[in-house]
Scaffold this motif. Structure first.
Motif, PDB file in Angstrom:
ATOM      1  N   GLY A  27     -14.382  -0.553   1.256  1.00 10.52           N
ATOM      2  CA  GLY A  27     -13.163  -1.580   1.460  1.00 10.52           C
ATOM      3  C   GLY A  27     -13.840  -2.118   2.111  1.00 10.52           C
ATOM      4  N   VAL A  60     -10.652  -3.587  -4.577  1.00 13.59           N
ATOM      5  CA  VAL A  60     -11.248  -2.880  -4.020  1.00 13.59           C
ATOM      6  C   VAL A  60     -12.575  -2.605  -4.554  1.00 13.59           C
ATOM      7  N   ALA A  71      -8.154   3.003   3.963  1.00 10.51           N
ATOM      8  CA  ALA A  71     -10.022   3.210   2.461  1.00 10.51           C
ATOM      9  C   ALA A  71      -9.820   3.572   1.076  1.00 10.51           C
ATOM     10  N   GLY A  72      -9.557   2.012   0.625  1.00 10.15           N
ATOM     11  CA  GLY A  72      -9.457   2.194  -0.689  1.00 10.15           C
ATOM     12  C   GLY A  72     -10.206   2.684  -1.805  1.00 10.15           C
TER      13      GLY A  72
END
Length: 307
Positions: free
Chosen positions: A35, A60, A53-54
């Motif tokens: 990410g 992402v 945070a992906g």
């Protein structure tokens, strides 16, 4: 689970290999800083959306995703010591000495593939609630990230996607009793059940903590049979640590029902070598309709050659 007889070993990694290794196990690589190079945070969510945070969001890029859908853990996942607070993600203080089994304050989020017949936590404790990274809630994010989620919360938050705060499995290994600052310490293991796909990729999530000292500098996978190691452990080698989310990937090819795999972590001279979770991905099987089409096309081609 049959991983319990591992306690007979003095050190999982240190013993000689036993028997022939049925599955092929390899380290594929690491995706660092998933990410971007930012520390997920911000907020509070009702005033300024938290950065998340992906690891599950398909906006992402996932450079090591086996099924190419930009989602890690499409086949299943296991996260440990998570925490959810809204709108203040830091409302609950940290605890470094939580029993590793599930509890309501720092829950484990487990949704394993059907081909995993059993699993077991092999660390002496877990830690959660500290200023660790916020990550996609795997229960609510599986592809598209819902930026309207925050609008449904109380108080409402604009552009806030679902999140949880990660936790870690750390402490000593419960099998060998190893201190990860001295020798690799067990963290988690699983057993393969029936109908396992021929190619399994397991991602191991590390870093994203409030200090690089707590993340492992090396991660291992070890195949096990009857309480003894099979083949040599497979290592990531030394990995980088910078407080951004990393995932390290291992491929298991040709696993058979009853085979077991243990993950270990080491951090020589450092801290507790915490591992946050595991993600499973597999090569998608062709649909029955596609298989039927291929059989028909193959049959027609065969008849043409005969003619």
């Amino acid at each position: 689970m049959r991983l319990v007889p591992l306690a007979l070993m003095s050190c999982v990694v240190g013993l000689a290999a036993v028997g022939a290794q049925a599955a092929s196990v390899s380290y594929v690589g690491t995706q660092y800083d998933i990410g971007g190079t930012f520390f997920p945070g911000g907020g509070p969510a009702d005033q300024n959306a938290y950065v998340v945070a992906g690891w599950r969001a398909n906006d992402v890029a996932k450079t090591l995703d086996l099924d190419n859908n930009d989602v890690y853990g499409s086949a299943g996942y296991a996260m440990f010591g998570t925490r959810f607070d809204y709108p203040n993600a830091n409302a609950t203080g940290g605890n470094a000495f939580v029993a590793p089994t599930d509890n309501s304050v720092y829950p484990n989020l487990i949704d394993l593939p059907s081909f995993v017949s059993n699993s077991q936590i092999l660390s002496s404790r877990k830690a959660g609630g500290w200023s660790y990274a916020l990550i996609d809630d795997p229960q609510l994010t599986n592809g598209g990230r819902d930026y309207n989620w925050g609008a449904s919360q109380t108080p409402a938050s604009v552009f806030q996607p679902p999140y949880v705060k990660l936790g870690v499995l750390d402490g000593t290994g419960t099998v060998s009793g190893a201190d990860p600052t001295v020798a690799p310490a067990e963290r988690w293991g699983f057993e393969v059940g029936a109908n396992a796909p021929s190619h399994i990729r397991v991602g191991v999530m590390t870093d994203g903590l409030d200090s690089t000292n707590w993340a492992p500098s090396e991660v291992f996978i070890q195949q096990v049979s009857g309480g003894a190691p099979v083949g040599a452990p497979v290592s990531t080698g030394t990995v980088l640590k910078n407080r951004f989310i990393d995932m390290h990937f291992f491929d298991i090819v040709g696993a058979q029902a009853g085979e077991e795999f243990v993950f270990l972590a080491a951090n020589p001279g450092g801290g507790s070598a915490g591992i946050s979770g595991f993600a499973f991905d597999v090569v998608p099987e062709p649909s029955s309709a596609l298989l039927a089409t291929l059989m028909v096309v193959g049959g027609l081609a065969g008849r043409r050659r005969v003619a």
